[in-house]
Enzyme design. Structure first.
Site, PDB file in Angstrom:
ATOM      1  N   ARG A   1      36.499  26.287  23.359  1.00 53.68           N
ATOM      2  CA  ARG A   1      37.360  27.450  23.117  1.00 53.68           C
ATOM      3  C   ARG A   1      38.261  27.736  24.307  1.00 53.68           C
ATOM      4  NH1 ARG A   1      33.592  32.168  21.732  1.00 53.68           N
ATOM      5  NH2 ARG A   1      32.440  31.103  23.353  1.00 53.68           N
TER       6      ARG A   1
ATOM      7  N   ASN B   1      34.138  30.221  17.604  1.00 49.35           N
ATOM      8  CA  ASN B   1      33.004  29.453  17.110  1.00 49.35           C
ATOM      9  C   ASN B   1      32.597  30.001  15.752  1.00 49.35           C
ATOM     10  OD1 ASN B   1      32.797  27.877  19.423  1.00 49.35           O
ATOM     11  ND2 ASN B   1      31.220  29.145  20.355  1.00 49.35           N
TER      12      ASN B   1
END
Length: 90
Positions: free
Chosen positions: A19, A37
């Protein structure tokens, strides 16, 4: 022309800075959107920009950060969306 892609990345992509690395790459490409996520272990990226910018992100997603092991990248063009910057969502 602004486009928005929904990108799902599968493999070893959680717990490997995917990320944060995506956010940095999106900033480099001047994209807006978010990355997060998902409960099934995948990563969802929603990104808006030009076709060229988005294709560069998709190319990067196929490799990801050093510790990631990407198995698949699914890309879908969705209705154009306007985001403020690019962020990591929880």
């Amino acid at each position: 022309m602004l486009q928005t892609y929904s990108i799902i990345v599968t493999g070893k992509v959680q717990g490997v800075f995917y990320r944060q690395s995506t956010k940095e790459r999106a900033h480099d490409l001047n994209l807006t959107g978010y990355v997060k996520n998902l409960p099934d272990g995948t990563v969802l990226i929603m990104a808006s920009g030009t076709t060229e910018q988005l294709l560069q992100l998709v190319i990067w997603c196929r490799k990801g950060p050093a510790r990631a092991k990407v198995e698949e990248v699914k890309v879908e063009t969705v209705a154009p969306a306007v985001f403020m910057g690019f962020r990591i969502e929880r």
